[in-house]
Scaffold this motif. Structure first.
Motif, PDB file in Angstrom:
ATOM      1  N   ALA A  46       0.832  -1.208   0.000  1.00  0.00           N
ATOM      2  CA  ALA A  46       0.000   0.000   0.000  1.00  0.00           C
ATOM      3  C   ALA A  46       0.861   1.250   0.000  1.00  0.00           C
ATOM      4  N   ALA A  47       1.950   1.233   0.779  1.00  0.00           N
ATOM      5  CA  ALA A  47       2.861   2.383   0.802  1.00  0.00           C
ATOM      6  C   ALA A  47       3.514   2.580  -0.564  1.00  0.00           C
ATOM      7  N   ALA A  48       3.833   1.467  -1.243  1.00  0.00           N
ATOM      8  CA  ALA A  48       4.408   1.577  -2.584  1.00  0.00           C
ATOM      9  C   ALA A  48       3.410   2.173  -3.563  1.00  0.00           C
ATOM     10  N   LEU A  49       2.136   1.743  -3.466  1.00  0.00           N
ATOM     11  CA  LEU A  49       1.097   2.287  -4.362  1.00  0.00           C
ATOM     12  C   LEU A  49       0.831   3.757  -4.078  1.00  0.00           C
ATOM     13  N   GLN A  50       0.973   4.149  -2.843  1.00  0.00           N
ATOM     14  CA  GLN A  50       0.773   5.560  -2.502  1.00  0.00           C
ATOM     15  C   GLN A  50       1.810   6.426  -3.199  1.00  0.00           C
ATOM     16  N   ARG A  51       3.016   5.889  -3.368  1.00  0.00           N
ATOM     17  CA  ARG A  51       4.080   6.652  -4.017  1.00  0.00           C
ATOM     18  C   ARG A  51       4.059   6.496  -5.528  1.00  0.00           C
ATOM     19  N   ASP A  52       3.587   5.345  -6.016  1.00  0.00           N
ATOM     20  CA  ASP A  52       3.529   5.091  -7.467  1.00  0.00           C
ATOM     21  C   ASP A  52       2.234   4.347  -7.772  1.00  0.00           C
ATOM     22  N   PRO A  53       1.100   5.089  -7.920  1.00  0.00           N
ATOM     23  CA  PRO A  53      -0.203   4.436  -8.061  1.00  0.00           C
ATOM     24  C   PRO A  53      -0.312   3.525  -9.278  1.00  0.00           C
ATOM     25  N   ASN A  54       0.502   3.723 -10.310  1.00  0.00           N
ATOM     26  CA  ASN A  54       0.382   2.926 -11.527  1.00  0.00           C
ATOM     27  C   ASN A  54       1.378   1.773 -11.589  1.00  0.00           C
ATOM     28  N   ASN A  55       2.054   1.488 -10.497  1.00  0.00           N
ATOM     29  CA  ASN A  55       3.054   0.434 -10.489  1.00  0.00           C
ATOM     30  C   ASN A  55       2.370  -0.932 -10.598  1.00  0.00           C
ATOM     31  N   VAL A  56       2.625  -1.628 -11.699  1.00  0.00           N
ATOM     32  CA  VAL A  56       1.965  -2.908 -11.961  1.00  0.00           C
ATOM     33  C   VAL A  56       2.375  -3.963 -10.937  1.00  0.00           C
ATOM     34  N   GLN A  57       3.668  -3.985 -10.596  1.00  0.00           N
ATOM     35  CA  GLN A  57       4.150  -4.983  -9.633  1.00  0.00           C
ATOM     36  C   GLN A  57       3.504  -4.774  -8.267  1.00  0.00           C
ATOM     37  N   ALA A  58       3.333  -3.512  -7.866  1.00  0.00           N
ATOM     38  CA  ALA A  58       2.717  -3.232  -6.566  1.00  0.00           C
ATOM     39  C   ALA A  58       1.251  -3.659  -6.552  1.00  0.00           C
ATOM     40  N   ARG A  59       0.557  -3.407  -7.648  1.00  0.00           N
ATOM     41  CA  ARG A  59      -0.851  -3.822  -7.728  1.00  0.00           C
ATOM     42  C   ARG A  59      -0.969  -5.350  -7.652  1.00  0.00           C
ATOM     43  N   THR A  63      -2.856  -7.579  -4.801  1.00  0.00           N
ATOM     44  CA  THR A  63      -3.888  -8.568  -5.130  1.00  0.00           C
ATOM     45  C   THR A  63      -3.587  -9.907  -4.477  1.00  0.00           C
ATOM     46  N   ARG A  64      -2.302 -10.313  -4.533  1.00  0.00           N
ATOM     47  CA  ARG A  64      -1.911 -11.580  -3.906  1.00  0.00           C
ATOM     48  C   ARG A  64      -2.055 -11.517  -2.389  1.00  0.00           C
ATOM     49  N   ALA A  65      -1.674 -10.372  -1.828  1.00  0.00           N
ATOM     50  CA  ALA A  65      -1.675 -10.273  -0.366  1.00  0.00           C
ATOM     51  C   ALA A  65      -3.081 -10.258   0.214  1.00  0.00           C
ATOM     52  N   ASP A  99      -9.567  -1.519   5.945  1.00  0.00           N
ATOM     53  CA  ASP A  99      -9.449  -0.168   6.482  1.00  0.00           C
ATOM     54  C   ASP A  99      -8.080   0.435   6.184  1.00  0.00           C
ATOM     55  N   GLU A 100      -7.010  -0.402   6.208  1.00  0.00           N
ATOM     56  CA  GLU A 100      -5.655   0.101   5.989  1.00  0.00           C
ATOM     57  C   GLU A 100      -5.439   0.570   4.555  1.00  0.00           C
ATOM     58  N   VAL A 101      -6.055  -0.125   3.596  1.00  0.00           N
ATOM     59  CA  VAL A 101      -5.812   0.225   2.188  1.00  0.00           C
ATOM     60  C   VAL A 101      -6.916   1.095   1.615  1.00  0.00           C
ATOM     61  N   ALA A 102      -7.895   1.477   2.428  1.00  0.00           N
ATOM     62  CA  ALA A 102      -8.976   2.332   1.923  1.00  0.00           C
ATOM     63  C   ALA A 102      -8.407   3.641   1.424  1.00  0.00           C
ATOM     64  N   GLY A 103      -8.832   4.059   0.243  1.00  0.00           N
ATOM     65  CA  GLY A 103      -8.354   5.300  -0.356  1.00  0.00           C
ATOM     66  C   GLY A 103      -7.075   5.140  -1.137  1.00  0.00           C
ATOM     67  N   ILE A 104      -6.403   3.994  -1.016  1.00  0.00           N
ATOM     68  CA  ILE A 104      -5.169   3.756  -1.772  1.00  0.00           C
ATOM     69  C   ILE A 104      -5.429   2.792  -2.917  1.00  0.00           C
ATOM     70  N   VAL A 105      -6.108   1.695  -2.604  1.00  0.00           N
ATOM     71  CA  VAL A 105      -6.446   0.700  -3.616  1.00  0.00           C
ATOM     72  C   VAL A 105      -7.938   0.781  -3.894  1.00  0.00           C
ATOM     73  N   GLU A 106      -8.301   1.076  -5.127  1.00  0.00           N
ATOM     74  CA  GLU A 106      -9.705   1.181  -5.481  1.00  0.00           C
ATOM     75  C   GLU A 106     -10.345  -0.206  -5.509  1.00  0.00           C
ATOM     76  N   PRO A 107     -11.654  -0.298  -5.197  1.00  0.00           N
ATOM     77  CA  PRO A 107     -12.324  -1.587  -5.269  1.00  0.00           C
ATOM     78  C   PRO A 107     -12.325  -2.117  -6.686  1.00  0.00           C
ATOM     79  N   ARG A 108     -12.211  -3.436  -6.822  1.00  0.00           N
ATOM     80  CA  ARG A 108     -12.105  -4.024  -8.159  1.00  0.00           C
ATOM     81  C   ARG A 108     -13.435  -3.965  -8.899  1.00  0.00           C
ATOM     82  N   PHE A 109     -14.553  -4.080  -8.199  1.00  0.00           N
ATOM     83  CA  PHE A 109     -15.864  -4.090  -8.850  1.00  0.00           C
ATOM     84  C   PHE A 109     -16.747  -3.055  -8.174  1.00  0.00           C
ATOM     85  N   VAL A 110     -17.331  -2.201  -8.982  1.00  0.00           N
ATOM     86  CA  VAL A 110     -18.229  -1.179  -8.454  1.00  0.00           C
ATOM     87  C   VAL A 110     -19.596  -1.440  -9.051  1.00  0.00           C
ATOM     88  N   THR A 111     -20.583  -1.702  -8.222  1.00  0.00           N
ATOM     89  CA  THR A 111     -21.924  -1.964  -8.725  1.00  0.00           C
ATOM     90  C   THR A 111     -22.801  -0.774  -8.472  1.00  0.00           C
TER      91      THR A 111
END
Length: 432
Positions: A46-59, A63-65, A99-111
Motif C-alpha cells: 500500500a505504501a508503494a502504491l501511494q508513491r507510485d499508483p500505476n506500479n503494476v508490480q505493486a498492484r 492482489t496476492r496479499a 481499512d488500511e488500504v482504503a483510499g489507496i487501492v480502489e475496489p475491483r468491482f463497483v456496482t
C-alpha cells in the motif's frame, strides 16, 4: 521482531532509510508474503502504491496479499466436534486490512445502486462528460482566454508571423473577401521545429489575434489505458471546441498522438489516430470556426494522412529566435534582475542558434555566478556582461542535436519540398 530473518531486518532498515524507493519496498513485501505475513506485506504494498499508483508490480503484490490464502490439506471433520467441514480458522483480520488500504487501492468491482427488488445493479461505466451519452454534463476541457496576447508580443519571427497572417488571420479580418474567394474558416496548421522555440506561445498569440478561445490539448488529456477511452476523449475535445467556436485547438506533441500507423503495434493507438483523422474531417459535424494548430519536434514521424489537404495541410517551421527575438527574450528574463552594463545587442549576436529556453537558462546561469560571488565576498553585486558572456561560452545550444537529425531528413526525405524552408535555413547557417 525476534523471529524475523536477518534479511527482512536488513531490508526494513533500508526501507526506513530510503522510504521513496518503491522497488526496495516491494522486495520487502515479497519476502513478508513468502514468510506468511500477509498483513505486513499489505502495508508495504500500500505504501508503494501511494508513491507510485500505476506500479503494476505493486498492484499484483496487493492482489496476492489481500486474496484468499491458498487451500491447504483439509482435515476430516470429527463427527463429534460439531464443527462445519470448511469453517475458517482464526488468522488474518480482513476487515482491518480493508481499512488500511482504503483510499489507496480502489475496489475491483463497483456496482450500481440496488434496484427496487433490493438486488445490486449492473456495473456502472463512467462516461466522459460532454459526450453524446451525457448531453447535460459540463465539459471537462477548459477553454482558456488568450489573455490579450497578440503576435506583436512575439519578438522577431517576421516570416512566421506573415505565414500565420495568411493562413488564419487575414480571412477572418476580411469577411467580404473571404466570401468572394470561397475561403473557409476551418483549417489546420502544423508548427514544427526544435524544442523550446515558442510554438505554444505562437499558438496562444494566434488565439488572441482571432479573439478566439484557446484549448490546449496535452498528450495526457487524450491517452487513456481503457479501450475506447482515448477516442472518446478526442471526440469530447472537438465537441467542446465546436460549442465554443471560434476556438483554437492546440495539439501538442503530435508525433506521439498521431504517429505513423505503419509503425504502431498497439491497435488502440491506431484507433486513436483514426479518430483524430475523423475529427479533423468534421464528419457528422461542422468544424467552421475551429482552428487546429498542432506542434511537433519530429514532423517526419507524423502519419502522412494527417497532413493531407483539408487536415493539417499547412506546415510552418518555427526556428530558434532571430537576432531581434533574442534581444526581446534576453530583456524579458533580465528585466527583474539586478543588472548593470549589459549590452543586449552584443549578447544576442553571441547566442545565435540558442532557443528561447536556452536563453532563459543562460540568464539563470549568469545570475548564479553573481549570487555565488556575492556569497563569497559578503557583498551583493550586480549581474554584469562578464557573467552573461561566461554563461554563453559554457552553454551549448540545445537545438544542435535536433538539427543534426533534421539535416538528414531534409536532405534525403524531402518529399514534395516539405522541408525546403529547413534546407534554406541549414544552408544559411552553414550546417550542410
Amino acid at each position: 521482531m525476534s523471529d524475523e530473518s536477518p534479511l527482512i531486518q536488513s531490508l526494513r532498515g533500508a526501507v526506513e532509510a530510503a522510504p521513496e524507493d518503491v522497488p526496495l519496498r516491494l522486495h520487502l513485501a515479497q519476502l513478508l508474503l513468502d514468510a506468511g505475513r500477509a498483513g505486513e506485506a499489505i502495508v508495504e504494498a500500500a505504501a508503494a502504491l501511494q508513491r507510485d499508483p500505476n506500479n503494476v508490480q505493486a498492484r499484483a503484490m496487493m492482489t496476492r496479499a489481500v486474496g484468499p490464502p491458498p487451500p491447504g490439506p483439509a482435515a476430516a471433520p470429527s463427527p463429534s466436534s460439531g464443527q462445519a467441514p470448511h469453517a475458517p480458522e482464526p488468522g488474518f483480520d480482513w476487515h482491518r486490512a480493508e481499512d488500511e488500504v482504503a483510499g489507496i487501492v480502489e475496489p475491483r468491482f463497483v456496482t450500481g445502486p440496488p434496484d427496487e427488488s433490493g438486488a445490486a445493479g449492473t456495473p456502472e461505466v463512467p462516461l466522459a462528460a460532454g459526450g453524446d451519452d451525457d448531453p447535460g454534463a459540463t465539459s471537462p476541457w477548459d477553454v482558456e482566454s488568450a489573455g490579450g496576447l497578440r503576435l506583436a508580443d512575439v519578438g522577431g519571427m517576421r516570416e512566421v508571423k506573415e505565414r500565420l497572417e495568411a493562413a488564419f488571420l487575414a480571412p477572418l479580418r476580411n469577411p467580404e473577401l473571404r466570401k468572394l474567394y470561397g475561403k473557409s474558416l476551418r483549417g489546420g496548421l502544423l508548427l514544427y521545429g526544435p524544442p523550446g522555440c515558442g510554438k505554444t506561445f505562437l499558438a496562444r498569440a494566434v488565439a488572441g489575434e482571432l479573439g478566439a478561445g484557446f484549448l490546449n490539448v496535452a498528450l495526457s488529456d487524450v491517452l487513456d489505458m481503457w479501450v475506447g477511452a482515448s477516442e472518446r476523449n478526442l471526440s469530447s475535445i472537438f465537441k467542446t471546441a465546436r460549442r465554443n467556436a471560434p476556438c483554437v485547438v492546440f495539439l501538442d506533441e503530435l508525433d506521439a498522438l498521431g504517429g505513423k500507423r505503419s509503425r504502431i503495434q498497439h491497435g488502440g493507438m491506431r484507433n486513436t489516430v483514426n479518430q483524430l483523422l475523423t475529427e479533423l474531417d468534421g464528419v457528422g459535424s461542422d468544424n467552421e470556426g475551429v482552428f487546429v494548430l498542432a506542434a511537433t519536434n519530429h514532423p517526419w514521424d507524423v502519419d502522412s494522412a494527417l497532413r493531407r489537404p483539408g487536415r493539417l495541410d499547412r506546415t510552418l517551421l518555427v526556428l530558434p529566435p532571430d537576432d531581434e527575438a533574442r534581444r526581446a527574450v534576453l530583456h524579458y528574463h533580465l528585466r527583474e534582475r539586478p543588472v548593470a552594463g549589459v549590452d543586449l545587442e552584443r549578447l544576442a549576436r553571441r547566442t545565435e542558434g540558442f532557443s528561447g529556453a536556452d536563453l532563459a537558462h543562460l540568464c539563470e546561469t549568469a545570475s548564479e555566478y553573481a549570487l555565488m560571488d556575492s556569497v563569497r565576498s559578503g557583498e551583493p553585486r550586480m549581474i554584469g556582461m562578464a557573467d552573461l558572456t561566461r554563461a554563453a561560452k559554457e552553454l551549448r545550444p540545445s537545438t544542435d542535436a535536433w538539427f543534426a537529425t533534421a539535416r538528414n531528413v531534409a536532405l534525403y526525405a524531402n518529399e514534395g519540398g516539405t522541408y525546403d524552408d529547413l534546407l534554406a535555413y541549414l544552408k544559411k547557417r552553414k550546417l550542410l
